[in-house]
Scaffold this active site. Structure first.
Site, short mmCIF file in Angstrom:
data_model
loop_
_atom_site.label_atom_id
_atom_site.label_comp_id
_atom_site.label_asym_id
_atom_site.label_seq_id
_atom_site.Cartn_x
_atom_site.Cartn_y
_atom_site.Cartn_z
N GLY A 259 1.94 -1.90 -6.54
CA GLY A 259 2.13 -2.60 -5.28
C GLY A 259 2.11 -4.12 -5.33
O GLY A 259 2.72 -4.79 -4.50
N ASP B 269 -7.56 -1.37 1.42
CA ASP B 269 -7.55 -0.41 2.52
C ASP B 269 -8.91 0.29 2.55
O ASP B 269 -9.89 -0.26 3.07
CB ASP B 269 -6.37 0.53 2.25
CG ASP B 269 -6.13 1.57 3.30
OD1 ASP B 269 -6.26 1.26 4.48
OD2 ASP B 269 -5.79 2.72 2.94
N ARG C 294 9.80 -0.83 -1.41
CA ARG C 294 9.11 -1.94 -2.08
C ARG C 294 9.96 -3.21 -2.09
O ARG C 294 9.45 -4.31 -2.23
CB ARG C 294 8.79 -1.58 -3.54
CG ARG C 294 7.75 -0.49 -3.69
CD ARG C 294 7.28 -0.44 -5.15
NE ARG C 294 6.64 0.81 -5.50
CZ ARG C 294 5.34 1.08 -5.33
NH1 ARG C 294 4.55 0.18 -4.81
NH2 ARG C 294 4.84 2.25 -5.70
P1 IMP Z 1 -7.49 1.58 -1.21
O1 IMP Z 1 -7.99 2.16 -2.51
O2 IMP Z 1 -7.53 2.59 -0.11
O3 IMP Z 1 -8.16 0.27 -0.83
O4 IMP Z 1 -5.97 1.31 -1.35
C1 IMP Z 1 -5.47 0.59 -2.33
C2 IMP Z 1 -4.02 0.91 -2.66
O5 IMP Z 1 -3.39 1.82 -1.75
C3 IMP Z 1 -3.25 -0.37 -2.51
O6 IMP Z 1 -3.25 -1.06 -3.71
C4 IMP Z 1 -1.87 0.10 -2.13
O7 IMP Z 1 -1.12 0.31 -3.29
C5 IMP Z 1 -2.10 1.38 -1.39
N1 IMP Z 1 -2.07 1.14 0.07
C6 IMP Z 1 -3.09 0.95 0.92
N2 IMP Z 1 -2.68 0.78 2.18
C7 IMP Z 1 -1.32 0.84 2.13
C8 IMP Z 1 -0.29 0.70 3.13
O8 IMP Z 1 -0.52 0.47 4.33
N3 IMP Z 1 0.97 0.83 2.67
C9 IMP Z 1 1.29 1.06 1.36
N4 IMP Z 1 0.36 1.19 0.41
C10 IMP Z 1 -0.94 1.08 0.79
MG MG Z 2 -1.89 -1.49 -4.91
#
Ligand code: IMP
Ligand code: MG
Length: 194
Positions: A56, A115, A181
């Site tokens: 990402g 997130d 992307r």
């Molecule tokens: P976390 O582990 O839930 O904090 O999420 C981290 C990863 O999930 C990020 O690096 C993103 O690649 C993906 N991610 C989180 N939220 C989104 C979103 O709203 N759209 C797309 N990818 C997301």
């Molecule tokens: Mg990511």
């Protein structure tokens, strides 16, 4: 065709069907400010090691480093958590964690979005267990503060681009099932298309 987690049937939308959340110009302006703040923080540093978390963060990294005026080395790791869904699976899959020796280095992590916080708390913990860095800071483009999981250790963000609400975003490196992307801005899928 049956929908599976591996191959969902996803209707791809055109750019004019998406809602813009953060424009290309807003991103560029914010990146300039973040680059200036990062350059100021590391102005006396001989070398900064930037580690971007793929996939990402590739577009954010590429644009941000053009505004960083400090000698830097760029490294990549790849972690996966979402699969084809719009929600984190909650389990982090390390795909590639190959890194050089980071002993006594100033390290800046670059991530597209925080997130649940599970990815970053996992990776920071992993890094700290293996490497005695001189410093470790974090730059994220997007922060969804309301989405933190109680299972994630609190993560301190040193450079943050934008706070966003708890909705699924696409574009500027962020994907839905591998797509979108390439959008040059951050967008949301309108409710009528979800
Ligand atoms: P976390 O582990 O839930 O904090 O999420 C981290 C990863 O999930 C990020 O690096 C993103 O690649 C993906 N991610 C989180 N939220 C989104 C979103 O709203 N759209 C797309 N990818 C997301
Ligand atoms: Mg990511």
């Amino acid at each position: 065709m049956t929908n599976t987690a591996e191959s969902p049937s996803i209707k791809m939308l055109r750019q004019d069907q998406l809602d813009t959340v953060i424009s290309k110009e807003q991103i560029d302006q914010r990146l300039k400010e973040m680059g200036a703040a990062i350059s100021e923080t590391y102005k006396d540093t001989e070398k900064l090691v930037i580690i971007a978390i793929l996939k990402g963060s590739f577009m954010f990294l590429a644009d941000l480093i053009r505004y960083i005026d400090v000698p830097c080395q760029i490294e990549f790791v790849r972690l996966a958590s979402y699969g084809n869904s719009k929600k984190s699976s909650g389990s982090i899959r390390p795909v590639d964690l190959t890194l050089p020796n980071l002993a006594n280095e100033d390290v800046l992590l670059v991530e597209d979005i925080i997130d649940s916080g599970l990815t970053l708390s996992f990776f920071i913990d992993y890094l700290q267990s293996l490497h005695k860095t001189k410093s470790l800071r974090l730059a994220v483009l997007l922060d969804k503060p309301e989405a933190r999981s109680p299972k994630a250790a609190p993560v301190a963000i040193d450079f943050s681009g934008f706070n966003v609400g708890n909705e699924f975003l696409i574009g500027y490196g962020l994907d839905y099932a591998g797509f979108y992307r390439n959008l040059p801005y951050i967008a949301a899928i309108p409710p009528e298309h979800q």
